[in-house]
Design a protein around this motif. Structure first.
Motif, PDB file in Angstrom:
ATOM      1  N   GLU A  20       0.829  -1.209   0.000  1.00 20.84           N
ATOM      2  CA  GLU A  20       0.000   0.000   0.000  1.00 20.84           C
ATOM      3  C   GLU A  20       0.860   1.254   0.000  1.00 20.84           C
ATOM      4  N   GLU A  21       1.965   1.221   0.769  1.00 24.90           N
ATOM      5  CA  GLU A  21       2.853   2.391   0.790  1.00 24.90           C
ATOM      6  C   GLU A  21       3.464   2.640  -0.582  1.00 24.90           C
ATOM      7  N   ARG A  22       3.865   1.571  -1.265  1.00 25.05           N
ATOM      8  CA  ARG A  22       4.454   1.730  -2.598  1.00 25.05           C
ATOM      9  C   ARG A  22       3.415   2.259  -3.585  1.00 25.05           C
ATOM     10  N   ILE A  23       2.177   1.749  -3.467  1.00 23.62           N
ATOM     11  CA  ILE A  23       1.116   2.229  -4.365  1.00 23.62           C
ATOM     12  C   ILE A  23       0.832   3.703  -4.111  1.00 23.62           C
ATOM     13  N   THR A  24       0.748   4.082  -2.837  1.00 19.33           N
ATOM     14  CA  THR A  24       0.486   5.487  -2.501  1.00 19.33           C
ATOM     15  C   THR A  24       1.612   6.386  -3.002  1.00 19.33           C
ATOM     16  N   GLY A  58      -2.769   8.454  -2.595  1.00 20.88           N
ATOM     17  CA  GLY A  58      -1.653   8.980  -3.376  1.00 20.88           C
ATOM     18  C   GLY A  58      -2.095  10.042  -4.359  1.00 20.88           C
ATOM     19  N   TYR A  59      -3.261   9.870  -4.983  1.00 19.51           N
ATOM     20  CA  TYR A  59      -3.722  10.842  -5.970  1.00 19.51           C
ATOM     21  C   TYR A  59      -4.142  12.161  -5.336  1.00 19.51           C
ATOM     22  N   VAL A  60      -4.462  12.139  -4.056  1.00 18.14           N
ATOM     23  CA  VAL A  60      -4.820  13.396  -3.395  1.00 18.14           C
ATOM     24  C   VAL A  60      -3.640  14.356  -3.395  1.00 18.14           C
TER      25      VAL A  60
END
Length: 209
Positions: A20-24, A58-60
């Motif tokens: 999740e951290e990598r995706i964010t 991440g997109y935020v």
């Protein structure tokens, strides 16, 4: 809960957190979901299902970073072609599966019952010893009242079965009696021929002399 299970769950949770951290982080750089899936080796079009919240987090922050990554025209065309290819492969696989699947045979209710009875009879023949052993164990484990009720049901079942098949049973009995009578007559005729044979031989000898 055992310590092994807790350690296993903590490892899985830590693994999920790292992903999740990598995706964010990638999403904050403005990478598209398709590109993130490519870099992480994930199956396409599944990141929104499994890691939607991490992706949105991440997109935020992506517009503020100024590093928004958009697909070029070539990348969009390649993505479209790949998706079309995947759909064609899925359709081919589904058509092959349907072709290899056994065809359903249309049968009436009576035919299904007959087929089920044949299967049950074949199973009982093949597993007769085990089947009888289980029946004996169940019978000996019953209370006297249940044994008596079972015996009464068995008598009633035999009586009802006889009433339903009375004509066939009587016809079969008549057929057996007829076959036995024919066999007895054949044996009598054979015995009579065996008795007459020596006298005929003697008569022929006297005539020749």
């Amino acid at each position: 809960m055992s310590s092994w299970i807790r350690n296993k769950q903590s490892k899985v949770k830590q693994m999920m957190t790292n992903i999740e951290e990598r995706i964010t982080q990638m999403a904050s750089c403005g990478l598209s979901p398709y590109v993130i899936e490519e870099r992480l080796g994930m199956e396409h079009y599944t990141i929104h299902i499994k890691y939607h919240q991490a992706l949105m987090n991440g997109y935020v922050t992506a517009p503020a970073s100024g590093r928004v990554h958009t697909l070029s025209a070539e990348e969009k065309a390649a993505r479209k072609r790949e998706r079309a290819k995947e759909r064609r492969e899925e359709k081919k696989a589904e058509a092959k599966k349907q072709a290899e699947a056994p065809k359903r045979v249309e049968m009436t209710h009576e035919e299904r019952l007959a087929r089920r009875r044949e299967y049950d009879a074949r199973y009982r023949r093949e597993h007769r010893e085990e089947y009888n052993r289980k029946r004996r164990e169940l019978y000996h484990a019953m209370s006297p009242e249940k044994k008596k009720a079972l015996f009464e049901r068995l008598v009633e079942y035999k009586r009802a079965t006889y009433e339903q098949r009375k004509d066939k049973i009587n016809e079969r009995r008549r057929e057996l009696r007829r076959l036995k009578k024919e066999q007895a007559n054949a044996e009598k005729q054979k015995a009579a021929q065996g008795v007459q044979a020596p006298s005929d031989t003697e008569n022929r000898l006297l005539l020749s002399a």
